[in-house]
Design a protein around this motif. Structure first.
Motif, PDB file in Angstrom:
ATOM      1  N   GLY A 249       0.835  -1.191   0.000  1.00 32.33           N
ATOM      2  CA  GLY A 249       0.000   0.000   0.000  1.00 32.33           C
ATOM      3  C   GLY A 249       0.873   1.245   0.000  1.00 32.33           C
ATOM      4  N   GLN A 250       0.267   2.396  -0.155  1.00 38.75           N
ATOM      5  CA  GLN A 250       1.013   3.636  -0.320  1.00 38.75           C
ATOM      6  C   GLN A 250       0.966   4.492   0.939  1.00 38.75           C
ATOM      7  OE1 GLN A 250       2.779   4.303  -3.267  1.00 38.75           O
ATOM      8  NE2 GLN A 250       3.709   5.852  -1.939  1.00 38.75           N
ATOM      9  N   PHE A 251       2.126   4.729   1.531  1.00 43.00           N
ATOM     10  CA  PHE A 251       2.224   5.608   2.686  1.00 43.00           C
ATOM     11  C   PHE A 251       2.224   7.067   2.243  1.00 43.00           C
ATOM     12  CE2 PHE A 251       3.308   1.723   4.726  1.00 43.00           C
ATOM     13  CZ  PHE A 251       3.184   1.919   6.100  1.00 43.00           C
ATOM     14  N   LEU A 252       2.148   7.977   3.198  1.00 43.62           N
ATOM     15  CA  LEU A 252       2.231   9.400   2.906  1.00 43.62           C
ATOM     16  C   LEU A 252       3.687   9.809   2.708  1.00 43.62           C
ATOM     17  CD1 LEU A 252      -0.329  10.906   5.457  1.00 43.62           C
ATOM     18  CD2 LEU A 252      -0.725  10.066   3.128  1.00 43.62           C
ATOM     19  N   PRO A 253       3.942  10.864   1.937  1.00 46.58           N
ATOM     20  CA  PRO A 253       5.328  11.332   1.736  1.00 46.58           C
ATOM     21  C   PRO A 253       5.987  11.643   3.085  1.00 46.58           C
ATOM     22  CG  PRO A 253       3.849  12.410   0.195  1.00 46.58           C
ATOM     23  CD  PRO A 253       2.970  11.649   1.149  1.00 46.58           C
ATOM     24  N   GLY A 254       7.223  11.188   3.246  1.00 46.69           N
ATOM     25  CA  GLY A 254       7.960  11.429   4.469  1.00 46.69           C
ATOM     26  C   GLY A 254       7.708  10.445   5.585  1.00 46.69           C
ATOM     27  N   ASP A 255       6.784   9.481   5.385  1.00 48.32           N
ATOM     28  CA  ASP A 255       6.477   8.508   6.435  1.00 48.32           C
ATOM     29  C   ASP A 255       7.626   7.538   6.706  1.00 48.32           C
ATOM     30  OD1 ASP A 255       3.975   9.279   7.284  1.00 48.32           O
ATOM     31  OD2 ASP A 255       2.873   7.792   6.109  1.00 48.32           O
ATOM     32  N   LEU A 256       8.300   7.110   5.653  1.00 47.22           N
ATOM     33  CA  LEU A 256       9.261   6.023   5.758  1.00 47.22           C
ATOM     34  C   LEU A 256      10.671   6.505   5.433  1.00 47.22           C
ATOM     35  CD1 LEU A 256       7.170   3.271   3.925  1.00 47.22           C
ATOM     36  CD2 LEU A 256       7.389   3.612   6.396  1.00 47.22           C
ATOM     37  N   TRP A 257      11.641   5.936   6.135  1.00 52.36           N
ATOM     38  CA  TRP A 257      13.043   6.290   5.927  1.00 52.36           C
ATOM     39  C   TRP A 257      13.673   5.316   4.931  1.00 52.36           C
ATOM     40  CZ3 TRP A 257      13.760  10.701   8.524  1.00 52.36           C
ATOM     41  CH2 TRP A 257      13.012  10.930   9.681  1.00 52.36           C
ATOM     42  N   GLY A 258      14.592   5.810   4.102  1.00 51.43           N
ATOM     43  CA  GLY A 258      15.386   4.947   3.240  1.00 51.43           C
ATOM     44  C   GLY A 258      14.666   4.501   1.983  1.00 51.43           C
ATOM     45  N   GLU A 259      15.207   3.470   1.357  1.00 53.80           N
ATOM     46  CA  GLU A 259      14.679   2.935   0.103  1.00 53.80           C
ATOM     47  C   GLU A 259      13.391   2.165   0.363  1.00 53.80           C
ATOM     48  OE1 GLU A 259      16.999   0.715  -3.330  1.00 53.80           O
ATOM     49  OE2 GLU A 259      16.473  -0.695  -1.742  1.00 53.80           O
ATOM     50  N   THR A 260      12.331   2.544  -0.332  1.00 54.18           N
ATOM     51  CA  THR A 260      11.040   1.890  -0.144  1.00 54.18           C
ATOM     52  C   THR A 260      10.645   1.158  -1.421  1.00 54.18           C
ATOM     53  OG1 THR A 260      10.351   3.592   1.417  1.00 54.18           O
ATOM     54  CG2 THR A 260       8.627   2.264   0.429  1.00 54.18           C
ATOM     55  N   ILE A 261      10.342  -0.128  -1.289  1.00 50.29           N
ATOM     56  CA  ILE A 261      10.016  -0.974  -2.437  1.00 50.29           C
ATOM     57  C   ILE A 261       8.612  -1.537  -2.260  1.00 50.29           C
ATOM     58  CG2 ILE A 261      10.636  -3.058  -3.717  1.00 50.29           C
ATOM     59  CD1 ILE A 261      13.517  -2.642  -2.792  1.00 50.29           C
ATOM     60  N   GLY A 262       7.763  -1.363  -3.265  1.00 53.39           N
ATOM     61  CA  GLY A 262       6.439  -1.964  -3.232  1.00 53.39           C
ATOM     62  C   GLY A 262       6.531  -3.475  -3.193  1.00 53.39           C
ATOM     63  N   SER A 263       5.630  -4.101  -2.454  1.00 57.45           N
ATOM     64  CA  SER A 263       5.732  -5.535  -2.215  1.00 57.45           C
ATOM     65  C   SER A 263       4.336  -6.163  -2.220  1.00 57.45           C
ATOM     66  CB  SER A 263       6.417  -5.786  -0.872  1.00 57.45           C
ATOM     67  OG  SER A 263       6.569  -7.160  -0.600  1.00 57.45           O
ATOM     68  N   THR A 264       4.312  -7.481  -2.220  1.00 62.03           N
ATOM     69  CA  THR A 264       3.069  -8.222  -2.063  1.00 62.03           C
ATOM     70  C   THR A 264       2.970  -8.735  -0.630  1.00 62.03           C
ATOM     71  OG1 THR A 264       4.030 -10.372  -2.626  1.00 62.03           O
ATOM     72  CG2 THR A 264       3.250  -8.987  -4.460  1.00 62.03           C
ATOM     73  N   PHE A 265       1.772  -9.154  -0.250  1.00 65.16           N
ATOM     74  CA  PHE A 265       1.617  -9.723   1.089  1.00 65.16           C
ATOM     75  C   PHE A 265       2.521 -10.937   1.264  1.00 65.16           C
ATOM     76  CE2 PHE A 265      -0.223 -13.084   3.693  1.00 65.16           C
ATOM     77  CZ  PHE A 265      -0.215 -12.456   4.931  1.00 65.16           C
ATOM     78  N   ASP A 266       2.570 -11.825   0.280  1.00 68.96           N
ATOM     79  CA  ASP A 266       3.379 -13.040   0.405  1.00 68.96           C
ATOM     80  C   ASP A 266       4.851 -12.719   0.587  1.00 68.96           C
ATOM     81  OD1 ASP A 266       1.149 -14.638   0.192  1.00 68.96           O
ATOM     82  OD2 ASP A 266       1.385 -15.029  -1.958  1.00 68.96           O
ATOM     83  N   GLU A 267       5.337 -11.709  -0.142  1.00 70.17           N
ATOM     84  CA  GLU A 267       6.749 -11.327  -0.001  1.00 70.17           C
ATOM     85  C   GLU A 267       7.024 -10.781   1.398  1.00 70.17           C
ATOM     86  OE1 GLU A 267       7.810 -10.003  -4.593  1.00 70.17           O
ATOM     87  OE2 GLU A 267       6.922  -8.552  -3.209  1.00 70.17           O
ATOM     88  N   MET A 268       6.118  -9.944   1.895  1.00 70.92           N
ATOM     89  CA  MET A 268       6.327  -9.377   3.222  1.00 70.92           C
ATOM     90  C   MET A 268       6.210 -10.432   4.310  1.00 70.92           C
ATOM     91  SD  MET A 268       4.434  -5.668   2.836  1.00 70.92           S
ATOM     92  CE  MET A 268       4.814  -5.132   4.480  1.00 70.92           C
ATOM     93  N   ALA A 269       5.260 -11.344   4.160  1.00 72.67           N
ATOM     94  CA  ALA A 269       5.067 -12.398   5.155  1.00 72.67           C
ATOM     95  C   ALA A 269       6.287 -13.306   5.243  1.00 72.67           C
ATOM     96  CB  ALA A 269       3.826 -13.205   4.831  1.00 72.67           C
ATOM     97  N   ALA A 270       7.022 -13.408   4.147  1.00 73.95           N
ATOM     98  CA  ALA A 270       8.210 -14.271   4.105  1.00 73.95           C
ATOM     99  C   ALA A 270       9.477 -13.527   4.507  1.00 73.95           C
ATOM    100  CB  ALA A 270       8.380 -14.852   2.703  1.00 73.95           C
TER     101      ALA A 270
END
Length: 262
Positions: free
Chosen positions: A118-139
């Motif tokens: 999902g998409q966070f607001l600008p400035g929410d996250l530090w560093g390199e942010t990569i879009g992912s799927t649930f399965d990728e994050m769960a693993a």
């Protein structure tokens, strides 16, 4: 003889800086420098990931940083991570997605950035942010999972999760943003500080902790002197030994000036 802490544990957002900012006021920088000059340890204890802590550590003489609410330990002088504790984020994401439609998630990639669902607001996250799927994050075992509930208020989030049970993790809700942070079980700022102090040979009675959020309660009650910032929620202030002026008034500097005068 006047008591002087041998270790000073400092939250970042809402304590050293305005929330989300990397700017520490000159008054706060100056007194933290005096803490180190007197030989006391300065420990940054924060919900921020390591990559979000580095610009803060560049401004103050921190001996150690406990990042991600204590799940990631960082030695700034050696630029080493002596301890990193992780958990499997999948079950927590599933539970929160079901309860909070419109919520977005990110799992920490320590020292790099985040995987994002999902998409966070600008400035929410530090560093390199990569879009992912649930399965990728769960693993992806991670020390820190964060969630923002889009188009809702902090009060709405706090009410929605007040009876929520999330086994296998520690979690806290922010009081300034609709934001939830999850870390491994039995990991808090207080537990991490207790373990660190045992290694350093410092008693909790000789520690001073300053913070403003619900994730600071454990360290405020752990420390010999726990100080809540003036803008902290009532529950956080109630857990502290005393209450400082607000971050807008450089409250942390006013507290530290008592023990480390110019």
């Amino acid at each position: 003889m006047t008591w002087r802490p041998r270790l000073v544990a400092l939250d970042i957002d809402g304590t050293l800086t305005h929330v989300g900012s990397n700017d520490i006021s000159p008054a706060v920088q100056a007194v933290i420098t005096r803490v180190a000059e007197h030989g006391s340890k300065v420990v940054l204890a924060t919900g921020r990931s390591l990559i979000g802590v580095t610009p803060i550590a560049a401004q103050v003489p921190a001996s150690f940083a406990l990042c991600s609410n204590g799940a990631v330990w960082w030695d700034p002088a050696a630029n080493e991570i002596p301890k990193r504790t992780t958990f499997e984020p999948g079950p927590t994401i599933e539970a929160l997605r079901a309860l909070l439609p419109g919520s977005v998630f990110a799992v920490e990639r320590t020292g790099v950035g985040n995987l994002m669902l999902g998409q966070f607001l600008p400035g929410d996250l530090w560093g390199e942010t990569i879009g992912s799927t649930f399965d990728e994050m769960a693993a992806t075992p991670t020390p820190r999972l964060v969630m923002r509930w889009l188009d809702h208020t902090p009060a709405e989030l706090a009410f929605a999760v007040k009876d929520l049970e999330l086994p296998g993790i520690e979690w806290s809700v922010d009081h300034t943003e609709p934001w939830l942070t999850a870390v491994p079980p039995d990991v808090t700022k207080g537990s991490a500080l207790d373990e660190l102090c045992a290694e350093l040979g410092i008693s909790p009675r000789d520690a001073l902790a300053i913070g403003d959020g619900s994730n600071d309660v454990e360290m405020l009650t752990w420390a010999g002197l726990g100080v809540a910032m003036g803008q902290a929620p009532a529950t956080v202030q109630a857990a502290a030994d005393e209450v400082a002026p607000t971050v807008l008034e450089d409250g942390a500097a006013q507290v530290l000036d008592r023990f480390f005068p110019d």
